[in-house]
Scaffold this motif. Structure first.
Motif, PDB file in Angstrom:
ATOM      1  N   THR A  44       0.684  -0.973  -0.135  1.00 43.88           N
ATOM      2  CA  THR A  44      -0.094   0.270   0.120  1.00 43.88           C
ATOM      3  C   THR A  44       1.227   1.225   0.213  1.00 43.88           C
ATOM      4  N   PRO A  45       0.466   2.574  -0.508  1.00 43.96           N
ATOM      5  CA  PRO A  45       1.183   3.576  -0.042  1.00 43.96           C
ATOM      6  C   PRO A  45       1.385   3.902   1.210  1.00 43.96           C
ATOM      7  N   ALA A  46       0.775   3.103   2.635  1.00 43.83           N
ATOM      8  CA  ALA A  46       2.005   3.033   3.674  1.00 43.83           C
ATOM      9  C   ALA A  46       2.734   2.437   3.978  1.00 43.83           C
ATOM     10  N   VAL A  47       2.959   1.377   3.494  1.00 47.64           N
ATOM     11  CA  VAL A  47       4.079   0.338   3.087  1.00 47.64           C
ATOM     12  C   VAL A  47       5.953   1.125   2.036  1.00 47.64           C
ATOM     13  N   ASP A  48       5.036   2.194   1.103  1.00 45.23           N
ATOM     14  CA  ASP A  48       5.665   2.954   0.443  1.00 45.23           C
ATOM     15  C   ASP A  48       6.545   4.062   1.187  1.00 45.23           C
ATOM     16  N   LYS A  49       5.226   4.967   1.861  1.00 43.80           N
ATOM     17  CA  LYS A  49       5.864   5.948   3.193  1.00 43.80           C
ATOM     18  C   LYS A  49       7.141   5.668   3.981  1.00 43.80           C
ATOM     19  N   ALA A  50       6.968   4.031   4.100  1.00 43.80           N
ATOM     20  CA  ALA A  50       7.421   3.318   5.823  1.00 43.80           C
ATOM     21  C   ALA A  50       8.943   2.691   4.711  1.00 43.80           C
ATOM     22  N   ILE A  51       8.675   2.584   3.670  1.00 42.49           N
ATOM     23  CA  ILE A  51      10.380   2.426   3.137  1.00 42.49           C
ATOM     24  C   ILE A  51      10.972   3.415   2.803  1.00 42.49           C
ATOM     25  N   LYS A  52      10.481   4.527   2.281  1.00 37.56           N
ATOM     26  CA  LYS A  52      11.162   5.836   1.821  1.00 37.56           C
ATOM     27  C   LYS A  52      11.947   6.741   3.260  1.00 37.56           C
ATOM     28  N   SER A  53      11.147   5.931   4.671  1.00 33.00           N
ATOM     29  CA  SER A  53      11.912   6.573   5.672  1.00 33.00           C
ATOM     30  C   SER A  53      12.791   5.593   5.639  1.00 33.00           C
ATOM     31  N   LEU A  54      12.732   4.294   5.742  1.00 32.79           N
ATOM     32  CA  LEU A  54      13.960   3.504   6.156  1.00 32.79           C
ATOM     33  C   LEU A  54      15.216   3.705   5.551  1.00 32.79           C
ATOM     34  N   LEU A  55      14.403   4.314   4.020  1.00 35.65           N
ATOM     35  CA  LEU A  55      15.829   4.814   2.964  1.00 35.65           C
ATOM     36  C   LEU A  55      16.334   5.822   3.489  1.00 35.65           C
ATOM     37  N   ARG A  56      15.812   7.428   4.286  1.00 32.53           N
ATOM     38  CA  ARG A  56      16.614   8.469   4.374  1.00 32.53           C
ATOM     39  C   ARG A  56      17.511   8.075   5.635  1.00 32.53           C
ATOM     40  N   ARG A  57      16.456   6.802   6.622  1.00 30.72           N
ATOM     41  CA  ARG A  57      17.480   7.388   7.801  1.00 30.72           C
ATOM     42  C   ARG A  57      18.610   5.828   7.574  1.00 30.72           C
ATOM     43  N   GLY A  58      18.949   5.320   6.211  1.00 33.09           N
ATOM     44  CA  GLY A  58      19.658   4.893   6.083  1.00 33.09           C
ATOM     45  C   GLY A  58      19.490   2.920   6.669  1.00 33.09           C
ATOM     46  N   LEU A  59      18.170   2.770   7.225  1.00 33.91           N
ATOM     47  CA  LEU A  59      18.223   1.981   7.918  1.00 33.91           C
ATOM     48  C   LEU A  59      17.654   0.500   6.280  1.00 33.91           C
ATOM     49  N   ALA A  60      18.009   1.181   5.797  1.00 33.28           N
ATOM     50  CA  ALA A  60      17.622   0.261   4.092  1.00 33.28           C
ATOM     51  C   ALA A  60      18.558   1.172   3.128  1.00 33.28           C
ATOM     52  N   ALA A  61      18.485   0.201   2.452  1.00 28.27           N
ATOM     53  CA  ALA A  61      18.994   0.762   0.776  1.00 28.27           C
ATOM     54  C   ALA A  61      18.880   0.520  -0.572  1.00 28.27           C
ATOM     55  N   GLU A  62      18.780   1.298  -1.644  1.00 23.30           N
ATOM     56  CA  GLU A  62      17.953   0.678  -3.286  1.00 23.30           C
ATOM     57  C   GLU A  62      19.497   0.089  -3.438  1.00 23.30           C
ATOM     58  N   PRO A  63      19.158  -0.955  -4.952  1.00 23.71           N
ATOM     59  CA  PRO A  63      20.625  -1.777  -4.874  1.00 23.71           C
ATOM     60  C   PRO A  63      21.255  -0.554  -6.238  1.00 23.71           C
TER      61      PRO A  63
END
Length: 179
Positions: A37-56
């Protein structure tokens, strides 16, 4: 001064699920979340900004700007993301595991070299004959009491039968039937 990292439930579930996957991907979302959902996408974007997740790394892909939604398919948990949920190190860092003490794996864990997650710690406490109090689970995980209660609810949803007893004046929880 130590800065506390606050994550919402959706972010915790995404990171926890990714830490348990061989490829470390956040997507597809686990069944407990349901559809993307859009909420999942928003959560992932937040994790990306915080460095807890990374894009390939997409530098070798012909299309220089894939759509945000498509690009997030390959998002993976980082070492910082694993540390934020207490899931240990990234698979790329396993070579240095001999430098770290063996305390990262739980003594009751199966012969797996995978570090025990906080929910795994809670499960181990609940499997003991005497069970565990809320304070014991809070101390073992570092979670707040309401987060620990939510984890118990999540375990119930996954099929664990959790009995509530008393140890003196204190409520004690124990798993009676495994999922």
């Amino acid at each position: 001064m130590t800065r506390t990292l606050l994550l919402n439930d959706l972010q915790l579930v995404l990171l926890s699920t990714a830490s348990q996957r061989d490829d470390g991907r956040l997507l597809p979302p686990p069944d407990s979340i349901g559809d993307r959902t859009p909420a999942v996408d928003k959560a992932i974007k937040s994790l990306l900004r915080r460095g807890l997740a990374a894009e390939p790394d997409t530098s070798d892909i012909g299309d220089p700007s894939p759509a945000d939604r498509d690009r997030m398919i390959g998002v993976r948990i980082t070492a910082a993301g694993r540390a934020a949920i207490g899931a240990g190190q990234d698979e790329g860092e396993e070579d240095r595991s001999s430098e770290k003490p063996e305390e990262k794996t739980h003594p009751e864990a199966e012969s797996s070299s995978r570090p025990v997650s906080k929910i795994g710690t809670v499960l181990s406490l609940l499997r003991r004959d005497e069970g565990a109090t809320l304070d014991e689970m809070v101390a073992a995980t570092g979670w707040l009491p309401h987060t620990t209660r939510a984890a118990l609810t999540g375990l119930r949803k996954k099929g664990h039968v959790i009995a509530k007893d008393k140890r003196g004046d204190t409520t004690c929880y124990r798993i009676t039937v495994e999922a």
